[in-house]
Design a protein around this motif. Structure first.
Motif, PDB file in Angstrom:
ATOM      1  N   ARG A  65       0.676  -1.269  -0.093  1.00 34.77           N
ATOM      2  CA  ARG A  65       0.110  -0.043   0.069  1.00 34.77           C
ATOM      3  C   ARG A  65       0.705   1.429  -0.112  1.00 34.77           C
ATOM      4  O   ARG A  65       0.470   2.147  -0.714  1.00 34.77           O
ATOM      5  CB  ARG A  65      -1.034   0.047   1.268  1.00 34.77           C
ATOM      6  CG  ARG A  65      -1.911   1.120   1.385  1.00 34.77           C
ATOM      7  CD  ARG A  65      -2.775   0.875   2.501  1.00 34.77           C
ATOM      8  NE  ARG A  65      -3.982   1.812   2.262  1.00 34.77           N
ATOM      9  CZ  ARG A  65      -4.064   3.275   2.560  1.00 34.77           C
ATOM     10  NH1 ARG A  65      -2.894   3.871   3.101  1.00 34.77           N
ATOM     11  NH2 ARG A  65      -5.084   3.845   2.640  1.00 34.77           N
ATOM     12  N   VAL A  79       2.950   1.767  -3.604  1.00 34.90           N
ATOM     13  CA  VAL A  79       2.276   1.978  -4.594  1.00 34.90           C
ATOM     14  C   VAL A  79       2.314   3.454  -5.146  1.00 34.90           C
ATOM     15  O   VAL A  79       2.563   3.610  -6.404  1.00 34.90           O
ATOM     16  CB  VAL A  79       0.666   1.482  -4.651  1.00 34.90           C
ATOM     17  CG1 VAL A  79      -0.036   1.964  -6.118  1.00 34.90           C
ATOM     18  CG2 VAL A  79       0.744   0.037  -4.715  1.00 34.90           C
ATOM     19  N   LYS A 129       3.864   4.529  -8.797  1.00 33.65           N
ATOM     20  CA  LYS A 129       2.939   5.246  -9.973  1.00 33.65           C
ATOM     21  C   LYS A 129       3.568   6.345 -10.366  1.00 33.65           C
ATOM     22  O   LYS A 129       3.733   6.786 -11.491  1.00 33.65           O
ATOM     23  CB  LYS A 129       1.501   5.598  -9.511  1.00 33.65           C
ATOM     24  CG  LYS A 129       0.639   4.173  -9.141  1.00 33.65           C
ATOM     25  CD  LYS A 129      -0.494   4.755  -8.783  1.00 33.65           C
ATOM     26  CE  LYS A 129      -1.824   3.429  -8.964  1.00 33.65           C
ATOM     27  NZ  LYS A 129      -2.900   3.830  -8.708  1.00 33.65           N
ATOM     28  N   VAL A 165      -3.626  -7.795  -6.525  1.00 31.55           N
ATOM     29  CA  VAL A 165      -2.752  -6.190  -6.471  1.00 31.55           C
ATOM     30  C   VAL A 165      -2.357  -6.207  -8.079  1.00 31.55           C
ATOM     31  O   VAL A 165      -2.439  -5.125  -8.702  1.00 31.55           O
ATOM     32  CB  VAL A 165      -1.803  -5.867  -5.545  1.00 31.55           C
ATOM     33  CG1 VAL A 165      -1.317  -4.759  -5.847  1.00 31.55           C
ATOM     34  CG2 VAL A 165      -2.441  -6.009  -3.936  1.00 31.55           C
ATOM     35  N   GLU A 179      -4.780  -4.764 -10.311  1.00 37.09           N
ATOM     36  CA  GLU A 179      -4.914  -3.271 -10.164  1.00 37.09           C
ATOM     37  C   GLU A 179      -4.011  -2.671 -10.647  1.00 37.09           C
ATOM     38  O   GLU A 179      -4.447  -1.483 -11.245  1.00 37.09           O
ATOM     39  CB  GLU A 179      -5.201  -2.918  -8.714  1.00 37.09           C
ATOM     40  CG  GLU A 179      -6.328  -3.584  -7.883  1.00 37.09           C
ATOM     41  CD  GLU A 179      -6.364  -3.128  -6.236  1.00 37.09           C
ATOM     42  OE1 GLU A 179      -5.581  -2.142  -5.916  1.00 37.09           O
ATOM     43  OE2 GLU A 179      -6.777  -3.858  -5.510  1.00 37.09           O
ATOM     44  N   LEU A 180      -2.606  -3.144 -10.822  1.00 33.85           N
ATOM     45  CA  LEU A 180      -1.801  -2.186 -11.271  1.00 33.85           C
ATOM     46  C   LEU A 180      -1.237  -2.569 -12.530  1.00 33.85           C
ATOM     47  O   LEU A 180      -0.313  -1.903 -13.069  1.00 33.85           O
ATOM     48  CB  LEU A 180      -0.610  -2.572 -10.189  1.00 33.85           C
ATOM     49  CG  LEU A 180      -0.880  -1.997  -8.607  1.00 33.85           C
ATOM     50  CD1 LEU A 180       0.325  -2.396  -8.015  1.00 33.85           C
ATOM     51  CD2 LEU A 180      -1.154  -0.841  -8.511  1.00 33.85           C
ATOM     52  N   PHE A 189      -0.379   0.273 -14.926  1.00 30.52           N
ATOM     53  CA  PHE A 189       0.583   1.300 -14.462  1.00 30.52           C
ATOM     54  C   PHE A 189       2.176   0.585 -14.675  1.00 30.52           C
ATOM     55  O   PHE A 189       2.826   1.254 -14.157  1.00 30.52           O
ATOM     56  CB  PHE A 189       0.251   1.860 -12.952  1.00 30.52           C
ATOM     57  CG  PHE A 189      -0.862   2.309 -12.868  1.00 30.52           C
ATOM     58  CD1 PHE A 189      -1.242   3.729 -12.731  1.00 30.52           C
ATOM     59  CD2 PHE A 189      -2.242   1.397 -12.441  1.00 30.52           C
ATOM     60  CE1 PHE A 189      -2.300   4.120 -12.653  1.00 30.52           C
ATOM     61  CE2 PHE A 189      -3.178   2.064 -12.033  1.00 30.52           C
ATOM     62  CZ  PHE A 189      -3.563   3.437 -12.280  1.00 30.52           C
ATOM     63  N   ILE A 221       3.268  -1.584 -13.243  1.00 29.96           N
ATOM     64  CA  ILE A 221       3.863  -2.218 -12.017  1.00 29.96           C
ATOM     65  C   ILE A 221       3.289  -3.702 -11.679  1.00 29.96           C
ATOM     66  O   ILE A 221       2.144  -3.926 -11.896  1.00 29.96           O
ATOM     67  CB  ILE A 221       3.074  -1.217 -10.681  1.00 29.96           C
ATOM     68  CG1 ILE A 221       3.492   0.109 -10.688  1.00 29.96           C
ATOM     69  CG2 ILE A 221       3.682  -1.988  -9.284  1.00 29.96           C
ATOM     70  CD1 ILE A 221       2.563   0.867  -9.637  1.00 29.96           C
ATOM     71  N   THR A 226       3.345 -10.528 -14.774  1.00 30.87           N
ATOM     72  CA  THR A 226       2.634 -10.112 -13.428  1.00 30.87           C
ATOM     73  C   THR A 226       1.612 -11.220 -13.077  1.00 30.87           C
ATOM     74  O   THR A 226       1.213 -11.847 -13.914  1.00 30.87           O
ATOM     75  CB  THR A 226       2.007  -8.555 -13.793  1.00 30.87           C
ATOM     76  OG1 THR A 226       1.904  -8.188 -12.333  1.00 30.87           O
ATOM     77  CG2 THR A 226       0.819  -8.660 -14.577  1.00 30.87           C
TER      78      THR A 226
END
Length: 263
Positions: free
Chosen positions: A134, A137, A141, A180, A183-184, A187, A189, A253
Motif C-alpha cells: 500500500r 504504490v 506510480k 494487486v 489493479e496495477l 501502471f 507495476i 505479472t
C-alpha cells in the motif's frame, strides 16, 4: 557465486534503481538485498533488528554498494509509511519492493496452537505485506513503473500438518499478489510471487525443529520427507530474485516463480 550473480555484478542492470527489501536483517532478505545492491540498486534494508540491519548494510557497502537501514515493524502502517518516505527521499524514488519478512508462530495442531501466535503470524506475514505494498504504490506510480516481489511459500499453495497459521498467511499473500497485480497492470507495476522452497534459515530451522513431534506418525517433519526437494542456502534464492527484478516494465505479472522442484 552463481552465474546470474556474476552477470548482474558485471552488467549492473539495476543501476539507477531504488529498492526496499523487508526481512533484510538475515536469511533470504539479506541475500536478496546484497544481490540487488550488487546489480547496482540502492537498497533500503528493513527489518526489526537494528543490529542485524547494520550488519547487512556493512556487507553491502563493503562490496561497493549503496544501502540504508530502517528498523520497522511491518504490522505498524505508520511506521511502514515512514520507511517508504525515507527511502524515496534518500534515493529519489522507488522502483523495487521485495517482501521477505515473515514469522512462523503457532506451529502446532489446530486445537493446541496458541491463538495469539496464530493471529500474530497473519498480522506479520499478510497484513504486513499489505501495509508495505500500500505504501509503495504511490511512489511507483509516480515513477511510471515498478516491480513488487512477494516471497511466498509452497505452504501457501499446499499446507501441511501443524502449519495452519503460516500456510494461511502465505495463501493470503498469494491471493494479495494476484489481486494487486490486476489493479496495477495498467501502471507498468508488476506483482509476482517468488517461491524459494526449503532454505536453510533461522525460520526454517526453528519450524523444522518444532514440527518433529507434530506429524501424524510422530516421525520426521513432513517437509523432510520430500526427498525430491533440495535444501538451499539463502544465496541460492538470489538468481531468481534478480531475474524477476530485471524483467521489462511490460513483463510478467500475477505469476508465481518457483525454485521448488514441485509443489
Amino acid at each position: 557465486m552463481h552465474m546470474w550473480d556474476d552477470w548482474a555484478r558485471t552488467a549492473r542492470p539495476l543501476n539507477g534503481k531504488s529498492a526496499i527489501v523487508t526481512g533484510a536483517g538475515r536469511g533470504c532478505g539479506r541475500a536478496i538485498a546484497r544481490g540487488l545492491a550488487g546489480a547496482g540498486a540502492r537498497v533500503c534494508c528493513a527489518a526489526r533488528s537494528e543490529k542485524e540491519l547494520a550488519e547487512t548494510v556493512a556487507l553491502i557497502e563493503a562490496d561497493g554498494g549503496t544501502a540504508m537501514a530502517f528498523a520497522v515493524d511491518v504490522t505498524d502502517l505508520a511506521a511502514v509509511e515512514a520507511m517508504t518516505v525515507a527511502a524515496v527521499t534518500a534515493f529519489g524514488g522507488l522502483d523495487l519492493l521485495v517482501l521477505s519478512h515473515g514469522v512462523a508462530l503457532a506451529v502446532a495442531p489446530i486445537e493446541s496452537g496458541d491463538p495469539v501466535d496464530w493471529r500474530r503470524t497473519i498480522e506479520v506475514n499478510l497484513i504486513g505485506s499489505y501495509h508495505c505494498i500500500r505504501a509503495a504504490v504511490p511512489p511507483m506510480k509516480a515513477r511510471g513503473a515498478g516491480k513488487i516481489i512477494v516471497v511466498g511459500s509452497g505452504q501457501g499453495h499446499n499446507g501441511t500438518a501443524a502449519t495452519s497459521a503460516y500456510a494461511s498467511s502465505k495463501a493470503g499473500t498469494w491471493a494479495l499478489t494476484r489481486s494487486v497485480a490486476a489493479e496495477l497492470i495498467g501502471f507498468n507495476i508488476s506483482v509476482n510471487e517468488l517461491l524459494p522452497g526449503n532454505v536453510r534459515t533461522q525460520l526454517y530451522d526453528e519450524t523444522f525443529a518444532q514440527t518433529v513431534a507434530m506429524t501424524p506418525d510422530g516421525g520426521e517433519p513432513i517437509s523432510a520427507k520430500r526427498s525430491h526437494e533440495w535444501l538451499k542456502e539463502p544465496d541460492d534464492v538470489v538468481p531468481l530474485a534478480l531475474f524477476m527484478a530485471c524483467q521489462p516494465d511490460v513483463g510478467p505479472t500475477a505469476q508465481s516463480f518457483s525454485l521448488m522442484r514441485r509443489l
